[in-house]
Design a protein around this motif. Structure first.
Motif, mmCIF file in Angstrom:
data_model
loop_
_atom_site.group_PDB
_atom_site.id
_atom_site.type_symbol
_atom_site.label_atom_id
_atom_site.label_comp_id
_atom_site.label_asym_id
_atom_site.label_seq_id
_atom_site.Cartn_x
_atom_site.Cartn_y
_atom_site.Cartn_z
ATOM 1 N N ALA A 38 33.720 59.533 51.064
ATOM 2 C CA ALA A 38 33.987 58.104 51.195
ATOM 3 C C ALA A 38 35.392 57.783 50.714
ATOM 4 O O ALA A 38 36.102 56.967 51.314
ATOM 5 C CB ALA A 38 32.960 57.308 50.398
ATOM 6 N N VAL A 39 35.820 58.445 49.631
ATOM 7 C CA VAL A 39 37.176 58.265 49.124
ATOM 8 C C VAL A 39 38.192 58.752 50.155
ATOM 9 O O VAL A 39 39.221 58.124 50.383
ATOM 10 C CB VAL A 39 37.356 59.003 47.786
ATOM 11 N N ASP A 40 37.884 59.890 50.784
ATOM 12 C CA ASP A 40 38.758 60.445 51.812
ATOM 13 C C ASP A 40 38.909 59.464 52.972
ATOM 14 O O ASP A 40 40.020 59.209 53.448
ATOM 15 C CB ASP A 40 38.181 61.773 52.298
ATOM 16 N N ALA A 41 37.796 58.883 53.414
ATOM 17 C CA ALA A 41 37.847 57.924 54.514
ATOM 18 C C ALA A 41 38.651 56.690 54.119
ATOM 19 O O ALA A 41 39.436 56.158 54.910
ATOM 20 C CB ALA A 41 36.432 57.533 54.925
ATOM 21 N N ASP A 42 38.474 56.244 52.879
ATOM 22 C CA ASP A 42 39.231 55.093 52.382
ATOM 23 C C ASP A 42 40.714 55.416 52.350
ATOM 24 O O ASP A 42 41.552 54.578 52.707
ATOM 25 C CB ASP A 42 38.724 54.707 50.986
ATOM 26 N N TRP A 43 41.064 56.641 51.926
ATOM 27 C CA TRP A 43 42.466 57.047 51.891
ATOM 28 C C TRP A 43 43.056 57.070 53.298
ATOM 29 O O TRP A 43 44.183 56.603 53.514
ATOM 30 C CB TRP A 43 42.607 58.427 51.244
ATOM 31 N N GLN A 44 42.311 57.609 54.246
ATOM 32 C CA GLN A 44 42.811 57.668 55.621
ATOM 33 C C GLN A 44 43.099 56.268 56.155
ATOM 34 O O GLN A 44 44.130 56.041 56.810
ATOM 35 C CB GLN A 44 41.782 58.372 56.526
ATOM 36 N N GLU A 45 42.215 55.328 55.839
ATOM 37 C CA GLU A 45 42.416 53.949 56.291
ATOM 38 C C GLU A 45 43.635 53.334 55.607
ATOM 39 O O GLU A 45 44.453 52.664 56.244
ATOM 40 C CB GLU A 45 41.164 53.128 55.980
ATOM 41 N N TRP A 46 43.755 53.583 54.283
ATOM 42 C CA TRP A 46 44.908 53.063 53.549
ATOM 43 C C TRP A 46 46.207 53.641 54.092
ATOM 44 O O TRP A 46 47.188 52.911 54.301
ATOM 45 C CB TRP A 46 44.766 53.412 52.061
ATOM 46 N N ARG A 58 47.904 58.428 46.487
ATOM 47 C CA ARG A 58 48.549 57.270 47.109
ATOM 48 C C ARG A 58 50.013 57.136 46.692
ATOM 49 O O ARG A 58 50.608 56.065 46.819
ATOM 50 C CB ARG A 58 47.761 56.001 46.795
#
Length: 274
Positions: free
Chosen positions: A11-19, A233
């Protein structure tokens, strides 16, 4: 446990990709720093500047631009009159934008000097931008730290990506944390958003896999001083892409003795210069 089999970090990975995708869209804005075509330092003698109409000068902490009949410059969609217009004073690290056709013309103050930077969406750097390579997110580089305010903000002078100027920031405190088994600290400056802090740093990857001069990380301390330093980030500043930027360099104490294999890497545009 592998990053990609750890359900929590997926979930963190997906959030990073979106960011990161959102950050890339912002960086590639039609009038962002990739669109800068020239960097002009204003002097007291009026001069024509490539990329913008008029003749320009700076004296007594204001900028003067003189337009000939038929030359067009607009401020907030209102045309400037022919003849002389005085702009300023402008605060250090402040600026305003004029427009001339498709070109946005930034007028700003950096290191106590006035600059003019035209930004055109047809600039080759923007037109040919390939995106920025980055490390895959790694939970090991998202660490907890503590923000420790100084008794009073410390004026901190740092160098710049261009020779001959310096930046002075108010450092309200430092962030203490542990990484790779070492106790570390980073001097923090006030960030753009209220309550946020900006950290400029280099590490043992700088000049190897990441940009040599600096990277930046934005953090928001909690009320109790706790803070998350998510180096996944960590981003490049404009000087990583163009010589037409005046970015600050990190203070000496922010040159970390560890390798932070996280965040953005050397841009494709600079890889042959490292």
């Amino acid at each position: 446990m592998s990053l990609h089999t750890d359900t929590a970090f997926e979930a963190v990975d997906a959030d990073w990709q979106e960011w990161h995708a959102a950050h890339e869209r912002l960086r590639a804005h039609t009038h962002g720093f990739l669109a800068v075509t020239h960097l002009h330092w204003l002097g007291s003698e009026p001069a024509a500047l490539e990329g913008t109409p008029g003749t320009w000068s700076a004296a007594n902490d204001v900028v003067t631009v003189v337009l000939e009949p038929g030359e067009v410059l607009e401020l907030e969609q209102q045309p400037l009159p022919a003849g002389e217009t005085v702009i300023g004073p402008i605060a250090e690290r402040g600026g305003l934008n004029l427009t001339s056709g498709d070109t946005v013309i930034e007028v700003a103050k950096r290191g106590g000097e006035y600059i003019v930077r035209p930004r055109n969406p047809d600039n080759a750097l923007l037109r040919e931008y390939q995106g920025t390579p980055a490390y895959s997110p790694d939970a090991a580089y998202a660490v907890r730290g503590t923000y420790v305010p100084f008794e009073s903000p410390r004026p901190t002078t740092v160098g710049a990506a261009v020779e001959g100027i310096q930046h002075v920031y108010e450092a309200p405190g430092e962030i203490r944390f542990k990484l790779a088994g070492q106790e570390l600290a980073l001097t923090a400056f006030n960030g753009h958003a209220p309550g946020s802090l900006s950290v400029l740093f280099t590490d043992q990857t700088s000049g190897r896999t990441t940009y040599a001069a600096n990277r930046s990380l934005s953090v928001v301390p909690a009320a109790d001083g706790s803070v998350e330093l998510d180096f996944n980030r960590a981003v490049n500043l404009p000087c990583a892409y163009t010589d037409l930027a005046t970015c600050p360099l990190p203070p000496a104490e922010n040159r970390l003795p560890v390798a932070i294999e996280a965040g953005e890497k050397i841009p494709y545009e600079r890889q042959d210069q490292q």
